[in-house]
Write a protein that holds these residues in place. Structure first.
Motif, PDB file in Angstrom:
ATOM      1  N   SER A 325       0.835  -1.202   0.000  1.00  0.00           N
ATOM      2  CA  SER A 325       0.000   0.000   0.000  1.00  0.00           C
ATOM      3  C   SER A 325       0.877   1.262   0.000  1.00  0.00           C
ATOM      4  O   SER A 325       0.508   2.279  -0.594  1.00  0.00           O
ATOM      5  N   SER A 328       1.935   1.785  -3.569  1.00  0.00           N
ATOM      6  CA  SER A 328       0.852   2.299  -4.400  1.00  0.00           C
ATOM      7  C   SER A 328       0.586   3.783  -4.097  1.00  0.00           C
ATOM      8  O   SER A 328       0.353   4.589  -5.006  1.00  0.00           O
ATOM      9  N   ASP A 331       3.289   5.849  -5.797  1.00  0.00           N
ATOM     10  CA  ASP A 331       3.010   5.996  -7.236  1.00  0.00           C
ATOM     11  C   ASP A 331       1.915   7.025  -7.462  1.00  0.00           C
ATOM     12  O   ASP A 331       2.000   7.864  -8.355  1.00  0.00           O
ATOM     13  N   ARG A 332       0.891   6.935  -6.657  1.00  0.00           N
ATOM     14  CA  ARG A 332      -0.247   7.839  -6.845  1.00  0.00           C
ATOM     15  C   ARG A 332       0.181   9.309  -6.678  1.00  0.00           C
ATOM     16  O   ARG A 332      -0.226  10.185  -7.440  1.00  0.00           O
ATOM     17  N   GLN A 338      -0.338   9.769 -12.840  1.00  0.00           N
ATOM     18  CA  GLN A 338      -1.302   9.901 -11.733  1.00  0.00           C
ATOM     19  C   GLN A 338      -1.276  11.377 -11.282  1.00  0.00           C
ATOM     20  O   GLN A 338      -1.532  12.238 -12.100  1.00  0.00           O
TER      21      GLN A 338
END
Ligand SMILES: C[S@@+](CC[C@H](N)C(=O)[O-])C[C@H]1O[C@@H](n2cnc3c(N)ncnc32)[C@H](O)[C@@H]1O
Length: 360
Positions: A325, A328, A331-332, A338
């Motif tokens: 998590s 992720s 990355d976001r 993104q």
């Protein structure tokens, strides 16, 4: 006084019937901040159960990076005995809670801190009270009431929530976009007479017929006001938002409800209305107030230069079960496809300060 049974849509329609079409900016202003029915007056719009999610709600590390940024600036400012930290539109208070956990490690900062919050939404203000009570915040309605101490201002996804004006080019002239009624339905229209060319600005001088000049006048005026307050106090304003680095023609108004786009005219007050921020125009307002406006950077580059990758890897090492998590969320926040490139970061600061995260 508005009738209790009437929706904001009813009130807007009544006003249009009585006074004629209203400008898009007036329509947005009513939808967002009508005292009892405005989108930002009623409920918590954030998170997976709301209409959209913001960077501080994605990961604690976003606020932590801002906290390191504040601490660095505080030290550069000579560790004043008292300074004001003002957040515009603090949402659930998450950014500041994370930021202050980090920033208060700087010697003297916790004792010097005078925390001010500028918030229109009573539901969010109650959440901020709960989240930030350890730092004794005060809510202000007017930034002119700020004391004379050095000042640091933070705004994440605030300027995109302010009304804009739109002008449409027709046969070489600019007409202001309005909201009116046709057959009982709300529709976009144009002002009957053209707007003064000179007030639209040089960036749109070569616009073709049909192109739109979107002007965030409310945001630019507020930016100017804040930067004029910063001048004599010393300090900096940091703002992060989605938007474009250079003023350009085009329209970006969108309405969001439950994480999906909806018709901006359909349900006034029930959907978030936003536009992309014109960072060049905000920067111009900062420079006109005498501040140094640092070159605009992307959110991805800002966060990584402050040490986001190192922080994520330290957290993943300490909590291996959260590694996926954390990856992720990283990355976001940073990836170009993104939030990494669409979101930009602007800093207007007193001359001489070197805010972290911006090229020297
Ligand atoms: C998109 S949310 C962002 C919240 C928070 N900064 C975050 O990143 O999670 C916009 C914030 O600005 C506040 N806001 C919107 N319009 C405002 C206005 N005209 N005056 C003061 N606060 C406003 C909202 O209530 C909310 O707290």
């Amino acid at each position: 006084m508005a009738e209790p049974g009437l929706s904001l849509g009813d009130l807007i329609d009544m006003q249009i019937r009585q006074q004629g079409p209203m400008s898009l900016a007036s329509y947005m202003g009513l939808c967002l901040t009508h005292p009892t029915r405005g989108y930002y007056r009623k409920a918590d719009p954030l998170g997976t159960g709301g209409d959209f999610i913001t960077a501080p709600e994605i990961s604690q590390t976003f606020g932590e990076m801002i906290g390191a940024w504040i601490a660095d600036l505080y030290l550069q400012m000579g560790s004043p005995e008292k300074f004001t930290l003002l957040e515009l539109g603090p949402g659930r208070g998450t950014l500041l809670a994370d930021a202050l956990r980090v920033a208060t490690r700087a010697t003297g900062l916790a004792e010097a801190l005078d925390l001010k919050l500028y918030e229109t939404n009573p539901v969010l203000a109650a959440m901020q009270r709960e989240r930030l009570s350890a730092h004794s915040p005060d809510w202000i309605e007017d930034v002119e009431t700020l004391g004379a101490s050095p000042l640091i201002i933070i705004a994440n996804e605030f300027f995109d929530a302010l009304p804009v004006r739109q002008f449409v080019r027709r046969e070489g002239k600019w007409y202001e976009r309005s909201v009116g009624l046709a057959d009982g339905q709300r529709v976009f229209g144009l002002s009957p007479t053209p707007y003064q060319e000179a007030l639209i600005g040089e960036a749109f001088a070569s616009a073709e017929d049909g192109e739109v000049a979107e002007i965030g006048l409310a945001g630019q005026q507020f930016m100017g006001q804040l930067c004029r307050l910063l001048g004599p106090r010393g300090g900096a304003l940091l703002t992060i938002d989605y938007g474009y680095a250079h003023t350009q023609p085009g329209e970006t108004l969108q309405a969001l409800a439950r994480h999906a786009p909806v018709d901006p005219l359909a349900q006034p007050g029930a959907a978030d209305l936003t536009t992309h921020v014109d960072f060049e125009a905000l920067g111009r307002a900062g420079r006109m107030a005498g501040l140094t406006v640092h070159p605009i950077v992307t959110q991805g580059s800002f966060l990584t230069s402050l040490g986001l990758a190192e922080r994520h890897s330290a957290l993943a090492t300490a909590n291996p079960q959260k590694a996926a998590s954390l990856a992720s969320a990283f990355d976001r926040l940073t990836r170009a496809d993104q939030m990494g490139e669409l979101f930009k970061v602007l800093c207007a600061a007193s001359p001489g300060l070197r805010p972290a995260g911006f090229p020297a």
